[in-house]
Design a protein around this motif. Structure first.
Motif, short mmCIF file in Angstrom:
data_model
loop_
_atom_site.label_atom_id
_atom_site.label_comp_id
_atom_site.label_asym_id
_atom_site.label_seq_id
_atom_site.Cartn_x
_atom_site.Cartn_y
_atom_site.Cartn_z
N PRO A 166 0.82 -1.22 0.00
CA PRO A 166 0.00 0.00 0.00
C PRO A 166 0.85 1.26 0.00
CG PRO A 166 0.07 -0.98 2.19
CD PRO A 166 0.77 -1.94 1.29
N PRO A 167 0.23 2.41 -0.19
CA PRO A 167 1.00 3.66 -0.29
C PRO A 167 1.82 3.92 0.97
CG PRO A 167 -1.26 4.00 -1.01
CD PRO A 167 -1.22 2.64 -0.39
N PRO A 168 2.98 4.53 0.81
CA PRO A 168 3.80 4.85 1.98
C PRO A 168 3.11 5.85 2.90
CG PRO A 168 5.08 5.01 -0.06
CD PRO A 168 3.64 4.90 -0.45
N LEU A 169 3.41 5.72 4.19
CA LEU A 169 2.97 6.69 5.18
C LEU A 169 4.07 7.72 5.36
CD1 LEU A 169 0.64 7.09 7.37
CD2 LEU A 169 2.25 6.08 8.98
N ALA A 170 3.70 8.96 5.65
CA ALA A 170 4.71 9.98 5.92
C ALA A 170 5.57 9.55 7.10
CB ALA A 170 4.02 11.30 6.23
N PRO A 171 6.88 9.83 7.06
CA PRO A 171 7.77 9.41 8.14
C PRO A 171 7.35 9.94 9.50
CG PRO A 171 9.03 10.11 6.24
CD PRO A 171 7.60 10.49 5.96
N LEU A 172 7.66 9.18 10.52
CA LEU A 172 7.43 9.57 11.90
C LEU A 172 8.67 10.32 12.42
CD1 LEU A 172 6.04 6.14 13.18
CD2 LEU A 172 4.74 8.07 12.24
N SER A 173 8.55 10.91 13.57
CA SER A 173 9.73 11.48 14.21
C SER A 173 10.66 10.36 14.67
CB SER A 173 9.31 12.35 15.41
OG SER A 173 8.59 11.56 16.34
N ALA A 174 11.91 10.68 14.90
CA ALA A 174 12.88 9.68 15.32
C ALA A 174 12.60 9.22 16.74
CB ALA A 174 14.29 10.24 15.22
N ALA A 175 12.69 7.90 16.96
CA ALA A 175 12.56 7.33 18.30
C ALA A 175 13.20 5.95 18.26
CB ALA A 175 11.10 7.21 18.72
N ALA A 176 13.95 5.62 19.27
CA ALA A 176 14.67 4.34 19.30
C ALA A 176 13.70 3.16 19.28
CB ALA A 176 15.55 4.26 20.54
N PRO A 177 14.00 2.12 18.51
CA PRO A 177 13.15 0.93 18.50
C PRO A 177 13.49 0.02 19.67
CG PRO A 177 14.97 0.61 17.00
CD PRO A 177 15.12 2.01 17.56
N ILE A 178 12.46 -0.67 20.19
CA ILE A 178 12.71 -1.55 21.33
C ILE A 178 12.28 -2.99 21.09
CG2 ILE A 178 12.66 0.31 23.03
CD1 ILE A 178 9.75 -0.34 23.62
N ARG A 179 11.43 -3.21 20.07
CA ARG A 179 10.97 -4.58 19.82
C ARG A 179 10.51 -4.71 18.38
NH1 ARG A 179 10.47 -8.18 23.65
NH2 ARG A 179 9.58 -10.21 23.09
N VAL A 180 10.73 -5.90 17.78
CA VAL A 180 10.28 -6.16 16.42
C VAL A 180 9.40 -7.41 16.42
CG1 VAL A 180 12.39 -7.47 15.84
CG2 VAL A 180 10.98 -6.51 14.02
N ARG A 181 8.29 -7.32 15.68
CA ARG A 181 7.39 -8.46 15.51
C ARG A 181 7.11 -8.67 14.03
NH1 ARG A 181 5.25 -5.71 19.67
NH2 ARG A 181 3.71 -4.71 18.29
N ILE A 182 7.17 -9.93 13.59
CA ILE A 182 6.83 -10.29 12.21
C ILE A 182 5.84 -11.44 12.30
CG2 ILE A 182 7.73 -10.82 9.92
CD1 ILE A 182 10.52 -10.05 10.92
N PRO A 183 4.54 -11.15 12.32
CA PRO A 183 3.56 -12.21 12.58
C PRO A 183 3.64 -13.39 11.63
CG PRO A 183 2.54 -10.04 12.77
CD PRO A 183 3.91 -9.82 12.23
N ALA A 184 3.93 -13.17 10.36
CA ALA A 184 3.92 -14.25 9.38
C ALA A 184 4.94 -15.34 9.68
CB ALA A 184 4.15 -13.69 7.97
N ILE A 185 6.04 -14.99 10.36
CA ILE A 185 7.06 -15.99 10.69
C ILE A 185 7.27 -16.10 12.21
CG2 ILE A 185 8.24 -15.94 8.46
CD1 ILE A 185 10.30 -14.03 9.68
N ARG A 186 6.30 -15.58 12.97
CA ARG A 186 6.27 -15.72 14.42
C ARG A 186 7.51 -15.16 15.12
NH1 ARG A 186 3.52 -21.76 15.23
NH2 ARG A 186 1.64 -21.31 13.98
N VAL A 187 7.98 -14.04 14.61
CA VAL A 187 9.08 -13.33 15.27
C VAL A 187 8.49 -12.34 16.27
CG1 VAL A 187 10.90 -11.60 14.94
CG2 VAL A 187 10.77 -13.59 13.43
#
Length: 206
Positions: A38-59
């Motif tokens: 789908p179309p890109p969303l406008a970028p968010l402000s910078a903030a450190a990432p703390i967790r990643v989830r990928i439901p299709a491969i159960r990450v």
């Protein structure tokens, strides 16, 4: 900045080779890929990432900051924490404008690790990144590609995007049992398509 081709070198403890992306999951042969629907969303402000989830491969994994080693290679997450992924902390934060990099082991000497199934993703799958500001940045996969180390396309993978893009990287492209290392990398390309403020319910899609 060149981060090098072989980002992560892992063990042989996995029960069989990790899945590799099929040719149909790749971008057309262009130097600089562009996001698909789908179309890109406008970028968010910078903030450190703390967790990643990928439901299709159960990450579902915590994130740690990664630095560059001598020679410009990205350091790997600690091998004794197989469910830990890392992000390049001197680069773009996931969700902000630019190209954010998240890397994880495919396996360790103990068996499969956090990105073991990365090569099984398909365009349209989603990646959720929880951020320190309370928002969750949601990306849609555009393509999954596999490269031998000697043909790793640094410009294609790492060049800064004008929108908010994400690269997920692990080892792949076959394994050299004599030298005991993977021959290259699997790279998933994604772009920001939604965000979920703190406390909002999860999206119901893969």
């Amino acid at each position: 900045m060149c981060l090098g081709a072989v980002l992560l070198v892992n063990g042989t403890g996995a029960p069989g080779p990790p899945p590799q992306p099929a040719s149909g999951q790749s971008y057309p042969d262009v130097v600089r890929p562009v996001p698909r629907d789908p179309p890109p969303l406008a970028p968010l402000s910078a903030a450190a990432p703390i967790r990643v989830r990928i439901p299709a491969i159960r990450v579902d994994a915590p994130l740690t900051g990664l630095d560059l080693q001598a020679g410009g290679r990205l350091a790997a997450p600690p091998a004794d924490e197989p469910n830990l992924a890392g992000w390049y902390r001197d680069g773009t934060t996931p969700g902000a404008g630019g190209t954010a990099i998240v890397a994880g082991h495919v396996d360790t000497g103990e068996g499969p690790a956090v990105f073991y199934h990365l090569g099984a993703l398909h365009p349209g799958n989603t990646v959720e990144v929880d951020r320190a500001d309370g928002d969750t940045a949601i990306f849609t996969i555009d393509a999954i590609e596999v490269y031998r180390a000697e043909h790793f396309p640094d410009h294609r993978v790492y060049t800064a995007a004008t929108g908010a893009e994400l690269r997920l990287i692990t080892c792949g492209a076959g394994y050299d049992h004599t030298e005991q290392h993977y021959l290259g990398n699997v790279v998933a390309y994604a772009h920001l398509t939604a965000h979920r403020p703190l406390g909002a319910p999860p999206l119901r899609r893969s």
